[in-house]
Write an enzyme that holds these catalytic residues in place. Structure first.
Site, PDB file in Angstrom:
ATOM      1  N   HIS A 117       2.008   0.091 -13.040  1.00 53.52           N
ATOM      2  CA  HIS A 117       2.576  -0.885 -13.302  1.00 53.52           C
ATOM      3  C   HIS A 117       4.277  -0.797 -13.369  1.00 53.52           C
ATOM      4  O   HIS A 117       4.727   0.241 -13.856  1.00 53.52           O
ATOM      5  CB  HIS A 117       2.245  -1.539 -14.649  1.00 53.52           C
ATOM      6  CG  HIS A 117       2.859  -2.827 -14.882  1.00 53.52           C
ATOM      7  ND1 HIS A 117       2.696  -4.146 -14.411  1.00 53.52           N
ATOM      8  CD2 HIS A 117       4.056  -3.217 -15.833  1.00 53.52           C
ATOM      9  CE1 HIS A 117       3.173  -4.865 -14.871  1.00 53.52           C
ATOM     10  NE2 HIS A 117       4.055  -4.650 -15.742  1.00 53.52           N
ATOM     11  N   GLY A 136       0.911  -1.199   0.071  1.00 52.70           N
ATOM     12  CA  GLY A 136       0.122   0.115   0.079  1.00 52.70           C
ATOM     13  C   GLY A 136       0.743   1.221  -0.105  1.00 52.70           C
ATOM     14  O   GLY A 136       0.369   2.423   0.281  1.00 52.70           O
ATOM     15  N   SER A 137       2.009   1.060  -0.647  1.00 52.95           N
ATOM     16  CA  SER A 137       2.784   2.708  -0.344  1.00 52.95           C
ATOM     17  C   SER A 137       2.377   3.393  -1.690  1.00 52.95           C
ATOM     18  O   SER A 137       2.324   4.772  -1.412  1.00 52.95           O
ATOM     19  CB  SER A 137       4.459   2.105  -0.654  1.00 52.95           C
ATOM     20  OG  SER A 137       4.598   1.800  -1.906  1.00 52.95           O
ATOM     21  N   MET A 178      -2.959  -7.137  -7.626  1.00 57.45           N
ATOM     22  CA  MET A 178      -2.687  -8.275  -8.221  1.00 57.45           C
ATOM     23  C   MET A 178      -3.864  -8.973  -9.045  1.00 57.45           C
ATOM     24  O   MET A 178      -3.765 -10.123  -8.702  1.00 57.45           O
ATOM     25  CB  MET A 178      -1.844  -8.853  -7.561  1.00 57.45           C
ATOM     26  CG  MET A 178      -0.532  -7.956  -6.936  1.00 57.45           C
ATOM     27  SD  MET A 178       0.280  -6.896  -8.043  1.00 57.45           S
ATOM     28  CE  MET A 178       1.611  -8.145  -8.620  1.00 57.45           C
ATOM     29  N   ARG A 179      -4.822  -8.613  -9.553  1.00 56.60           N
ATOM     30  CA  ARG A 179      -5.914  -9.259 -10.102  1.00 56.60           C
ATOM     31  C   ARG A 179      -6.024  -8.875 -11.338  1.00 56.60           C
ATOM     32  O   ARG A 179      -5.993  -7.392 -11.853  1.00 56.60           O
ATOM     33  CB  ARG A 179      -7.174  -8.992  -9.306  1.00 56.60           C
ATOM     34  CG  ARG A 179      -7.233  -9.480  -7.791  1.00 56.60           C
ATOM     35  CD  ARG A 179      -7.001 -10.833  -7.425  1.00 56.60           C
ATOM     36  NE  ARG A 179      -7.787 -11.582  -8.012  1.00 56.60           N
ATOM     37  CZ  ARG A 179      -7.776 -12.953  -8.290  1.00 56.60           C
ATOM     38  NH1 ARG A 179      -6.605 -13.340  -7.975  1.00 56.60           N
ATOM     39  NH2 ARG A 179      -8.683 -13.749  -8.989  1.00 56.60           N
TER      40      ARG A 179
HETATM   41  C1  GAR Z   1       3.925  -1.487  -7.236  1.00 58.44           C
HETATM   42  O1  GAR Z   1       5.205  -1.711  -7.438  1.00 58.44           O
HETATM   43  C2  GAR Z   1       3.148  -1.659  -8.369  1.00 58.44           C
HETATM   44  O2  GAR Z   1       3.617  -1.052  -9.605  1.00 58.44           O
HETATM   45  C3  GAR Z   1       2.841  -3.363  -8.460  1.00 58.44           C
HETATM   46  O3  GAR Z   1       2.872  -3.606  -7.240  1.00 58.44           O
HETATM   47  C4  GAR Z   1       3.684  -2.674  -6.374  1.00 58.44           C
HETATM   48  C5  GAR Z   1       2.766  -2.259  -5.296  1.00 58.44           C
HETATM   49  O4  GAR Z   1       3.476  -1.790  -4.306  1.00 58.44           O
HETATM   50  N1  GAR Z   1       1.805  -3.595  -9.346  1.00 58.44           N
HETATM   51  C6  GAR Z   1       1.941  -4.653 -10.202  1.00 58.44           C
HETATM   52  O5  GAR Z   1       2.823  -5.299 -10.433  1.00 58.44           O
HETATM   53  C7  GAR Z   1       0.541  -4.698 -10.898  1.00 58.44           C
HETATM   54  N2  GAR Z   1       0.719  -5.359 -12.307  1.00 58.44           N
HETATM   55  P1  GAR Z   1       2.877  -1.173  -2.965  1.00 58.44           P
HETATM   56  O6  GAR Z   1       1.796  -2.077  -2.497  1.00 58.44           O
HETATM   57  O7  GAR Z   1       3.615  -0.611  -1.966  1.00 58.44           O
HETATM   58  O8  GAR Z   1       1.895   0.230  -3.450  1.00 58.44           O
END
Ligand code: GAR
Length: 196
Positions: free
Chosen positions: A117, A20-21, A98-99
């Site tokens: 992404h 969730g950053s 991630m869905r």
């Molecule tokens: C982020 O790096 C985002 O780009 C990636 O998940 C991470 C979530 O970080 N998203 C994907 O890979 C989507 N295909 P966070 O939970 O710290 O925001």
């Protein structure tokens, strides 16, 4: 289009699966007055996702919808859409969601769902984008904010940032630097998309 100072704050629903950053970068930008919006609801799909505690700290309701409890992706998205509707959500931001999404969600939020992404799309869509970039031997990685369409990580691009890959980079060190850029461009891209 110039922002309308009299417009009501846009209601953004955040979907997140993990840490969730990016959610926190977005809510911080809203709190700082950089974006005229509010986040009435965070939906998360993993019971132990740290995003829930982050939302709690900001006083934002966090609703767990566990995809494992559903028979189909469509049934899951139906509940996501219903929950967002209960909170009057107009825009969606997928902040580490991630869905794979279905027509059920896209049809309800046409051109109003935004994803972040960790690659320079169209390179390295799908899962493990950072690892894909390292394995391919490219010298520049990065991140992309784009509108969500049915095809995974393929919608119109709103903003990108490039991050050099250093010789000693591991997926962890590279991801940490990519995330710094994510936190910078996600709020700017959301502001651009919602126009206020
Ligand atoms: C982020 O790096 C985002 O780009 C990636 O998940 C991470 C979530 O970080 N998203 C994907 O890979 C989507 N295909 P966070 O939970 O710290 O925001």
């Amino acid at each position: 289009m110039l922002p309308n100072p009299n417009a009501a704050p846009a209601k953004i629903g955040v979907l997140a699966s993990g840490n969730g950053s990016n959610f926190e970068a977005l809510i911080q930008a809203i709190a700082d007055g950089l974006i005229r919006a509010e986040i009435p609801i965070v939906i998360y799909n993993n019971p132990d996702a740290a995003v829930a505690a982050r939302a709690q700290r900001w006083g934002i309701p966090a609703v767990l919808l566990d995809h494992r409890q559903y028979q189909s992706r469509e049934a899951f998205d139906f509940d996501v859409v219903q929950t967002l509707a209960q909170y009057g959500v107009e825009w969606i931001v997928m902040a580490g969601w991630m869905r794979r999404v279905t027509k059920v969600l896209i049809d309800r939020f046409p051109h109003k769902a935004i994803n972040i992404h960790p690659s320079l799309l169209p390179s390295f869509p799908g899962i493990r984008a950072i690892e894909q970039a390292i394995a391919a031997g490219v010298k520049i990685a990065g991140c992309t904010v784009h509108l969500v369409t049915l095809e995974v990580d393929a919608g119109p691009i709103l903003m990108q940032a490039a991050v050099p890959i250093l010789p000693d980079d591991t997926s962890e060190t590279l991801h940490a630097r990519v995330q710094l850029q994510e936190h910078a461009i996600l709020p700017r891209a959301v502001k651009l998309a919602i126009g206020q």
